[in-house]
Design an enzyme around this catalytic site. Structure first.
Site, PDB file in Angstrom:
ATOM      1  N   LYS A  87       0.861  -1.183   0.000  1.00  0.00           N
ATOM      2  CA  LYS A  87       0.000   0.000   0.000  1.00  0.00           C
ATOM      3  C   LYS A  87       0.895   1.230   0.000  1.00  0.00           C
ATOM      4  O   LYS A  87       1.739   1.394   0.885  1.00  0.00           O
ATOM      5  CB  LYS A  87      -0.882   0.005   1.256  1.00  0.00           C
ATOM      6  CG  LYS A  87      -1.929  -1.088   1.245  1.00  0.00           C
ATOM      7  CD  LYS A  87      -2.688  -1.136   2.551  1.00  0.00           C
ATOM      8  CE  LYS A  87      -3.735  -0.059   2.636  1.00  0.00           C
ATOM      9  NZ  LYS A  87      -4.560  -0.223   3.866  1.00  0.00           N
TER      10      LYS A  87
HETATM   11  O1  G3P Z   1      -8.770   0.941   5.458  1.00  0.00           O
HETATM   12  C1  G3P Z   1      -9.038   2.276   5.771  1.00  0.00           C
HETATM   13  C2  G3P Z   1      -9.594   2.408   7.114  1.00  0.00           C
HETATM   14  O2  G3P Z   1      -8.845   1.705   8.062  1.00  0.00           O
HETATM   15  C3  G3P Z   1      -9.867   3.815   7.520  1.00  0.00           C
HETATM   16  O3  G3P Z   1     -11.045   3.697   8.115  1.00  0.00           O
HETATM   17  O4  G3P Z   1     -11.984   3.917  10.329  1.00  0.00           O
HETATM   18  O5  G3P Z   1     -10.728   5.850   9.336  1.00  0.00           O
HETATM   19  O6  G3P Z   1     -12.935   5.157   8.416  1.00  0.00           O
HETATM   20  P1  G3P Z   1     -11.701   4.739   9.105  1.00  0.00           P
END
Ligand code: G3P
Length: 228
Positions: A87
């Protein structure tokens, strides 16, 4: 649509995989800080597990320069082999790192994507996946699902072979809408997997079946009724 688990806890991944069809698991630097055991210890368990189950594993580089990102991607790729996808963040240095990784044959996902153009440039640079953060996009006053719809259209029109792996979800409806527009992959929490298949009407019908069965057959099971 490929399903990934967005978590670094291997036990949690195994629990999800015991019930649901997953293609692998994704992590990010913040998720790794929440791992319940030292990450170095976990690495070899991750490797054994993805090899045994033929799953994909995603780690995000932590370097700042393209060269640092590439070096880290190479080291991770050497360790995890073909199961690994690096990534790389959608920042200027990241786009250069994408090129270096692709030249070295390392599969790439461009992450922390918040706009169609970030995704298009990543796909044009050779990224295998882009990861738009759906709820983050919604939270800045745009429309995460529509943004992905535009990515899918733009990739198709340009003949780019890059998959969209949606991330950052709050509702089942977001996932349903992505499936309908042909989004190829999503990464979600273990809790979200349970939410995907939960339905009150299914629970109600099951209770109805159980009580009708019990009234007539008591503790017998369907297999007990087979001719002996
Ligand atoms: O994979 C991306 C994720 O971990 C971010 O998610 O929890 O910030 O919406 P969030």
């Amino acid at each position: 649509m490929e399903f990934y688990v967005d978590i670094a806890d291997l036990d949690a991944v195994k629990k999800v995989a015991a019930y649901y069809p997953i293609s692998g698991f994704t992590t990010n630097p913040k998720i790794l800080t929440k791992a319940k055991r030292p990450v170095t210890e976990l690495m070899s368990e991750y490797r054994d597990y993805v090899e045994e189950k033929n799953l994909k594993i995603f780690f995000q580089v932590t370097g700042e320069t393209a060269e640092e990102m590439f070096q880290q991607a190479s080291a991770l790729h050497d360790y995890f082999g073909n199961h690994f996808i690096v990534k790389i963040p959608a920042v200027k240095e990241g786009y250069q790192a994408v090129r270096l990784c692709k030249e070295a044959g390392i599969p790439v996902l461009v992450t922390v994507v918040h706009s169609m153009m970030q995704a298009l440039v990543a796909a044009q640079a050779g990224a295998d996946y882009v990861a738009p953060y759906v709820s983050h996009i919604d939270n800045i006053g745009a429309d995460g699902i529509r943004c992905i719809e535009h990515m899918l259209q733009a990739f198709r029109q340009a003949g780019l072979n890059c998959k969209v792996l949606g991330a950052s979800f709050r509702t089942v409806d977001q996932l349903e809408r992505l499936a309908v527009i042909g989004c190829q992959a999503v990464t979600i929490t273990p809790e979200m997997f349970d939410m995907l298949i939960a339905h009150p009407s299914t629970t109600e019908s099951m209770a109805d079946f159980r009580s009708a069965w019990k009234k007539t057959f008591g503790d017998q099971q369907i297999s007990d009724l087979l001719p002996r």
